[in-house]
Design an enzyme around this catalytic site. Structure first.
Site, mmCIF file in Angstrom:
data_model
loop_
_atom_site.group_PDB
_atom_site.id
_atom_site.type_symbol
_atom_site.label_atom_id
_atom_site.label_comp_id
_atom_site.label_asym_id
_atom_site.label_seq_id
_atom_site.Cartn_x
_atom_site.Cartn_y
_atom_site.Cartn_z
ATOM 1 N N ASN A 7 0.801 -1.226 0.000
ATOM 2 C CA ASN A 7 0.000 0.000 0.000
ATOM 3 C C ASN A 7 0.839 1.285 0.000
ATOM 4 O OD1 ASN A 7 0.766 -0.727 2.636
ATOM 5 N ND2 ASN A 7 -0.972 0.339 3.563
ATOM 6 N N GLU A 20 4.661 -4.767 11.885
ATOM 7 C CA GLU A 20 3.637 -3.725 11.761
ATOM 8 C C GLU A 20 2.489 -4.361 10.989
ATOM 9 O OE1 GLU A 20 1.049 -1.215 11.142
ATOM 10 O OE2 GLU A 20 2.163 -1.102 9.267
ATOM 11 N N CYS A 43 -3.431 0.768 6.980
ATOM 12 C CA CYS A 43 -3.571 -0.150 8.120
ATOM 13 C C CYS A 43 -4.168 0.532 9.349
ATOM 14 C CB CYS A 43 -2.227 -0.779 8.462
ATOM 15 S SG CYS A 43 -0.912 0.410 8.767
ATOM 16 N N GLU A 70 8.138 1.665 14.827
ATOM 17 C CA GLU A 70 8.919 2.284 13.768
ATOM 18 C C GLU A 70 8.909 3.789 13.983
ATOM 19 O OE1 GLU A 70 8.604 -0.637 9.967
ATOM 20 O OE2 GLU A 70 6.843 0.618 10.307
#
Length: 505
Positions: free
Chosen positions: A156, A253, A287, A475
């Protein structure tokens, strides 16, 4: 047939390796369903070679002074910015996202993260600490690079995610073998070439191509010290399980089914803008999207009316047109999956369809490019009067599908319990004029990324990561660099004698 982009082969030892494949697949333009390029699957022997090149480059790169690494990575960030529009066009072709998005978000935010970590290590971000225990004893710590790391990207935000992984990895002194998603792989060699142009030595950043079998072989390689993965929960569980067998470091993630909470006093215009961004930006393929929109009964009607007004500002169409703000879904399998959820919401969940649906968008019939008829286009869809037991409410759809869930105005504890009633915990957000209440609600939400009166912004300075089944580790931000180093603690005693229980009586 000539394709718009040259074929992609593995990249390692500072160059394209054209003799590293025995099979290939095509990456597809989601807007038209036409092929863009042939992508050559990296063989297992070539994966081993890529890891060996990264292993060979590691001692020198990890020993390079921090400030020198910083200068190289800062130059790479400058090249990314200079080539922003060119790279954004590639991302638009590969992902289907509108150029208005890729040109202002994807490369920009990736370069920001690269510059952030370069500046951090150049400014002493890898320094350890010293602790005085007593006058003649002290402890010092050092932060040490891990070694060869594997980065597995998602489809994505291809180049952004590649940079979110490689920036802290390389800044910390590690080397990387990166596998892009097989659905959106065009960016990977371009990024490798940019790193090389900036002065990153051969073997420090390498690329392999393929599907899940390539990622699995890479993560199982005994010389891989860490795996950083972005993708769906089920795949992340397999990757983390494989890495755990080798005691490898991991950052995961993963997915979410996030709650977007509209409190009774919220400004309806702002709340609707937030809900729209939380569901329809990037065609819902984010997400952190807040697809469970909790709305109090007292303003539900007004909220829905405003939603219907603002949905008209979603402009699907030519993805290269700067006025377009909504593209197709990324692939045929994903298109079919999202449509199946919309149909399930109507036929099985019996949710009330406020707008949208599974039918082909009406604008396609009159679009000037007939190829768009074959693209993976869907209509933004809103369900209302939803309840917590519906499948469309419980499962991550990863498309432009909003579920509006009403709640009793005066029962905030029950609202929070409903928001937390999921195995996932990636993100959440609250819209209200009462900042005291906002903080109280945010404190009780079981999610790693939260917003107040906004949605979606994720700057380089902000550490992001999921709770529960939504991931492991973070992250970006200062904590993001810590995920790419291992700590060594040393105690020094200068007393001139060793304390011992074995002294002569």
């Amino acid at each position: 047939m000539s394709l718009p982009y040259p074929p992609r082969f593995a990249y390692y030892d500072g160059k394209v390796q054209s003799a590293t494949s025995t099979s290939s697949f095509q990456t597809i333009d989601p807007a038209t369903a036409k092929p863009l390029a042939n992508i050559h699957t990296t063989t297992q022997n070539a994966i081993v070679s890529a890891v060996a090149c990264a292993q060979k480059a590691f001692p020198s790169w990890s020993a390079t002074p921090h400030i020198e690494r910083a200068r190289i990575l800062q130059k790479a960030a400058a090249i990314l910015r200079a080539r922003n529009d060119e790279l954004a066009k590639v991302e638009t072709h590969d992902t289907g996202k509108a150029f208005s998005e890729t040109s202002t978000v994807d490369i920009v935010t990736g370069a920001d993260v690269l510059e952030y970590f370069a500046n951090m290590v150049g400014g002493g971000g890898l320094n350890g600490e010293t602790i005085q225990l007593r006058p003649n004893a002290w402890v010092y710590t050092t932060k040490n690079a891990l070694g060869v790391c594997a980065g597995i990207g998602a489809w994505n935000y291809p180049i952004q995610i590649a940079l979110w992984k490689s920036a802290p990895c390389l800044a910390a002194g590690n080397t990387m073998v990166y596998k892009p998603s097989e659905f959106t792989p065009l960016h990977a060699n371009l990024l490798a070439e940019i790193y090389a142009e900036a002065g990153v030595p051969p073997g420090v950043f390498n690329v392999v191509y393929g599907g899940g079998e390539v990622g699995a072989y890479l993560t199982q390689h005994p010389d891989i010290a860490k795996v950083s993965f972005t993708g769906q929960v089920s795949t992340g569980q397999k990757v983390a399980g494989s890495a755990a067998g080798g005691m490898k470091y991991v950052t995961m993630e993963l997915g979410g089914k996030s709650a977007c909470i509209i409190l009774p006093d919220a400004d309806i215009d702002q709340a609707v803008d937030g809900a729209m961004m939380a569901n329809f930006f990037s065609t819902g393929q984010v997400c952190t999207n807040g697809t469970r929109v909790f709305v109090p009964q007292s303003i539900k009607s007004a909220f829905e009316q405003k939603l219907l007004e603002k949905v008209k500002h979603i402009r699907a169409g030519d993805v290269s047109d700067p006025n377009t703000n909504f593209g197709p879904l990324v692939s045929k399998p994903h298109y079919e999956k999202v449509l199946s959820y919309i149909k399930h919401g109507i036929e099985v969940d019996k949710a009330k369809l406020l707008c949208g649906g599974p039918e082909k968008p009406v604008w396609l019939a009159s679009h000037s490019n007939n190829d768009y008829q074959n693209g993976y286009w869907v209509t933004p869809t809103i369900f209302t009067d939803c309840n917590d037991n519906m499948r469309i409410v419980q499962e991550e759809i990863f498309g432009p599908v909003m579920s509006v869930l009403p709640y009793a105005d005066n029962d905030i504890p029950a609202l929070i319990a409903r928001a937390n009633n999921t195995k996932l915990g990636l993100a959440a957000g609250v819209f209200t004029k009462d900042l005291n209440l906002a903080h109280q609600v945010i404190a009780q939400l079981e999610a790693g990324i939260t917003w107040v009166n906004t949605w979606g912004e994720s700057p380089a300075e902000m550490s992001v990561g999921g709770w529960k089944m939504s991931g492991v580790g973070v992250e970006n931000g200062r904590k993001g660099l810590e995920a790419w180093v291992k700590n060594k603690s040393t105690l020094v005693d200068m007393a001139g004698e060793v304390p011992t229980v074995f002294a002569k009586l």
